[in-house]
Scaffold this motif. Structure first.
Motif, PDB file in Angstrom:
ATOM      1  N   MET A  87      -1.605  38.888  14.526  1.00 59.26           N
ATOM      2  CA  MET A  87      -1.147  37.790  13.676  1.00 59.26           C
ATOM      3  C   MET A  87      -2.265  36.836  13.284  1.00 59.26           C
ATOM      4  O   MET A  87      -2.234  36.256  12.193  1.00 59.26           O
ATOM      5  CB  MET A  87      -0.041  36.994  14.381  1.00 59.26           C
ATOM      6  N   ASN A  88      -3.238  36.667  14.157  1.00 62.44           N
ATOM      7  CA  ASN A  88      -4.271  35.658  13.896  1.00 62.44           C
ATOM      8  C   ASN A  88      -4.976  35.874  12.554  1.00 62.44           C
ATOM      9  O   ASN A  88      -5.059  34.940  11.745  1.00 62.44           O
ATOM     10  CB  ASN A  88      -5.273  35.630  15.045  1.00 62.44           C
ATOM     11  N   PRO A  89      -5.489  37.075  12.241  1.00 62.35           N
ATOM     12  CA  PRO A  89      -6.092  37.251  10.911  1.00 62.35           C
ATOM     13  C   PRO A  89      -5.078  37.161   9.775  1.00 62.35           C
ATOM     14  O   PRO A  89      -5.434  36.738   8.663  1.00 62.35           O
ATOM     15  CB  PRO A  89      -6.723  38.657  10.987  1.00 62.35           C
ATOM     16  N   ILE A  90      -3.827  37.531  10.044  1.00 63.58           N
ATOM     17  CA  ILE A  90      -2.796  37.418   9.004  1.00 63.58           C
ATOM     18  C   ILE A  90      -2.631  35.957   8.602  1.00 63.58           C
ATOM     19  O   ILE A  90      -2.448  35.640   7.418  1.00 63.58           O
ATOM     20  CB  ILE A  90      -1.454  38.012   9.480  1.00 63.58           C
ATOM     21  N   MET A  91      -2.716  35.064   9.585  1.00 63.24           N
ATOM     22  CA  MET A  91      -2.613  33.635   9.297  1.00 63.24           C
ATOM     23  C   MET A  91      -3.767  33.153   8.421  1.00 63.24           C
ATOM     24  O   MET A  91      -3.653  32.140   7.739  1.00 63.24           O
ATOM     25  CB  MET A  91      -2.598  32.829  10.602  1.00 63.24           C
ATOM     26  N   SER A  92      -4.874  33.909   8.425  1.00 67.59           N
ATOM     27  CA  SER A  92      -6.028  33.571   7.576  1.00 67.59           C
ATOM     28  C   SER A  92      -6.010  34.378   6.281  1.00 67.59           C
ATOM     29  O   SER A  92      -7.049  34.582   5.647  1.00 67.59           O
ATOM     30  CB  SER A  92      -7.328  33.834   8.346  1.00 67.59           C
ATOM     31  N   LYS A  93      -4.819  34.866   5.915  1.00 72.12           N
ATOM     32  CA  LYS A  93      -4.577  35.555   4.640  1.00 72.12           C
ATOM     33  C   LYS A  93      -5.099  36.995   4.598  1.00 72.12           C
ATOM     34  O   LYS A  93      -5.222  37.568   3.515  1.00 72.12           O
ATOM     35  CB  LYS A  93      -5.159  34.761   3.456  1.00 72.12           C
ATOM     36  N   VAL A  94      -5.411  37.568   5.769  1.00 75.95           N
ATOM     37  CA  VAL A  94      -5.756  38.988   5.801  1.00 75.95           C
ATOM     38  C   VAL A  94      -4.468  39.792   5.628  1.00 75.95           C
ATOM     39  O   VAL A  94      -3.430  39.454   6.204  1.00 75.95           O
ATOM     40  CB  VAL A  94      -6.446  39.364   7.127  1.00 75.95           C
ATOM     41  N   ASP A  95      -4.510  40.856   4.829  1.00 79.95           N
ATOM     42  CA  ASP A  95      -3.333  41.682   4.615  1.00 79.95           C
ATOM     43  C   ASP A  95      -2.833  42.227   5.960  1.00 79.95           C
ATOM     44  O   ASP A  95      -3.641  42.704   6.774  1.00 79.95           O
ATOM     45  CB  ASP A  95      -3.681  42.844   3.693  1.00 79.95           C
ATOM     46  N   PRO A  96      -1.524  42.151   6.235  1.00 79.42           N
ATOM     47  CA  PRO A  96      -0.994  42.601   7.528  1.00 79.42           C
ATOM     48  C   PRO A  96      -1.359  44.046   7.867  1.00 79.42           C
ATOM     49  O   PRO A  96      -1.650  44.355   9.032  1.00 79.42           O
ATOM     50  CB  PRO A  96       0.519  42.441   7.371  1.00 79.42           C
ATOM     51  N   GLU A  97      -1.363  44.908   6.880  1.00 82.60           N
ATOM     52  CA  GLU A  97      -1.699  46.308   7.143  1.00 82.60           C
ATOM     53  C   GLU A  97      -3.163  46.446   7.566  1.00 82.60           C
ATOM     54  O   GLU A  97      -3.488  47.217   8.476  1.00 82.60           O
ATOM     55  CB  GLU A  97      -1.414  47.153   5.906  1.00 82.60           C
ATOM     56  N   LEU A  98      -4.051  45.697   6.927  1.00 81.90           N
ATOM     57  CA  LEU A  98      -5.465  45.736   7.292  1.00 81.90           C
ATOM     58  C   LEU A  98      -5.671  45.165   8.691  1.00 81.90           C
ATOM     59  O   LEU A  98      -6.419  45.730   9.503  1.00 81.90           O
ATOM     60  CB  LEU A  98      -6.298  44.963   6.279  1.00 81.90           C
ATOM     61  N   ALA A  99      -4.997  44.038   8.988  1.00 81.13           N
ATOM     62  CA  ALA A  99      -5.111  43.445  10.319  1.00 81.13           C
ATOM     63  C   ALA A  99      -4.618  44.416  11.387  1.00 81.13           C
ATOM     64  O   ALA A  99      -5.228  44.546  12.459  1.00 81.13           O
ATOM     65  CB  ALA A  99      -4.306  42.143  10.379  1.00 81.13           C
ATOM     66  N   ALA A 100      -3.540  45.113  11.089  1.00 81.57           N
ATOM     67  CA  ALA A 100      -2.977  46.083  12.032  1.00 81.57           C
ATOM     68  C   ALA A 100      -3.931  47.267  12.217  1.00 81.57           C
ATOM     69  O   ALA A 100      -4.160  47.722  13.347  1.00 81.57           O
ATOM     70  CB  ALA A 100      -1.623  46.569  11.531  1.00 81.57           C
ATOM     71  N   LYS A 101      -4.481  47.750  11.127  1.00 82.28           N
ATOM     72  CA  LYS A 101      -5.402  48.888  11.205  1.00 82.28           C
ATOM     73  C   LYS A 101      -6.637  48.533  12.027  1.00 82.28           C
ATOM     74  O   LYS A 101      -7.094  49.323  12.878  1.00 82.28           O
ATOM     75  CB  LYS A 101      -5.810  49.334   9.803  1.00 82.28           C
ATOM     76  N   GLN A 102      -7.176  47.340  11.815  1.00 83.25           N
ATOM     77  CA  GLN A 102      -8.358  46.923  12.563  1.00 83.25           C
ATOM     78  C   GLN A 102      -8.052  46.809  14.051  1.00 83.25           C
ATOM     79  O   GLN A 102      -8.876  47.193  14.891  1.00 83.25           O
ATOM     80  CB  GLN A 102      -8.875  45.589  12.007  1.00 83.25           C
ATOM     81  N   TRP A 103      -6.860  46.296  14.380  1.00 83.11           N
ATOM     82  CA  TRP A 103      -6.493  46.198  15.797  1.00 83.11           C
ATOM     83  C   TRP A 103      -6.352  47.585  16.410  1.00 83.11           C
ATOM     84  O   TRP A 103      -6.831  47.833  17.521  1.00 83.11           O
ATOM     85  CB  TRP A 103      -5.189  45.402  15.956  1.00 83.11           C
TER      86      TRP A 103
END
Length: 313
Positions: free
Chosen positions: A264-280
């Protein structure tokens, strides 16, 4: 009488020559997720989306309010919702469960969550520690409590408290907007060191971006242990029969507070949820082992290898 087996041999040969059938019908390829617009659901839906894509599915997402989500699952216009918070959403979903219009999977996808009212810890230090204290700070709070999107059960509970004058809250105003809108107001109040009462929950980055104190005394309204909650996955009532492989993956999905907070943290900084999930997932591929146990690609091949290969691209 002599049996002529030639037709049987020809028939068997024809069947063996057919290409392997897909694990599921083509109608299952598009996995239709529901999302109520909360960052934690964006995170879990993002994680599931990455995995489904790696398996050869084409997931989509519809953002809608709770009532529309449950109605969409009932009408089979939606397939999966990963965000049923129990007990806060229980009043809204119960009629659908009782009529067997949808199915709540029996094992929670997240435990240890909480969902209730909270204040900045500096306000708690000044005495705003319980639900009963809110009315004492009416002037400092400008008579307002900040909720989330209209139609949410959390908002409904706040409104009920105000309407019934619970804790002396008659005359207070519920401010409805969205998760993002509430967080904007909370961040502004924090920067000015003003007291504010918000509808808060964990997992969510707000818990380490802002020093919060969850209010005690709201067990009747939000449940014990500061609105202690479990989160469940919900599917259309025949989804697991129609799409058993996709249904198996949804059933396998289990998350943790730490996992969701970090996605969630990068999503809060406007990172696309799918990209944030993939990186995790690229950093934590071990999560895939349990999720993909007994799960194949859309066309019936080993699922774990396919998703790991997709993440490596």
């Amino acid at each position: 009488m002599k049996l002529d087996i030639k037709p049987l041999v020809l028939c068997l040969s024809s069947l063996l020559a057919l290409p392997a059938l897909a694990a599921e019908p083509e109608s299952c390829r598009n996995v239709r997720f529901a999302d109520v617009g909360w960052t934690d659901i964006a995170a879990t839906t993002g994680l599931a989306t990455v995995v489904f894509k790696g398996l050869g599915y084409t997931p989509t997402k519809t953002i809608a309010s709770e009532p529309i989500v449950f109605a969409g699952l009932k009408s089979k216009q939606l397939d999966v919702y990963l965000g049923y918070w129990d007990p806060s959403q229980t009043p809204a979903i119960t009629p659908f469960v009782q009529s067997k219009s949808l199915k709540v999977l029996p094992s929670a996808n997240l435990e240890g969550a909480k969902y209730t009212l909270a204040v900045p810890s500096y306000a708690a230090d000044k005495g705003l520690r319980t639900f009963a204290d809110i009315a004492k700070f009416r002037k400092e709070l400008d008579g307002k409590i900040y909720g989330i999107e209209p139609g949410s059960q959390g908002n409904a509970q706040i409104k009920k408290m105000i309407d019934n004058n619970e804790f002396g809250l008659k005359g207070f105003k519920l401010i409805e907007s969205s998760e993002a809108g509430m967080l904007v107001m909370a961040t502004k109040a924090f920067s000015q060191k003003r007291p504010i009462v918000i509808l808060a929950w964990e997992p969510h980055p707000m818990n380490f971006l802002m020093k919060l104190t969850y209010l005690s005394g709201g067990d009747k309204q939000f449940g014990p242990n500061y609105g202690g909650s479990k989160v469940y996955s919900v599917v259309a009532n025949d989804y697991q029969q129609r799409c058993p492989n996709a249904g198996k993956l949804v059933d396998n999905l289990k998350f943790t507070l730490d996992m969701e907070n970090h996605v969630m943290n990068p999503i809060m900084s406007k990172v696309d949820p799918e990209l944030a999930a993939k990186q995790w997932l690229q950093r934590n591929p071990q999560a895939l082992t349990a999720w993909l146990d007994g799960v194949t690609t859309f066309d019936g091949k080993p699922g774990l290898d396919a998703v790991k290969a997709a993440l490596a691209q």
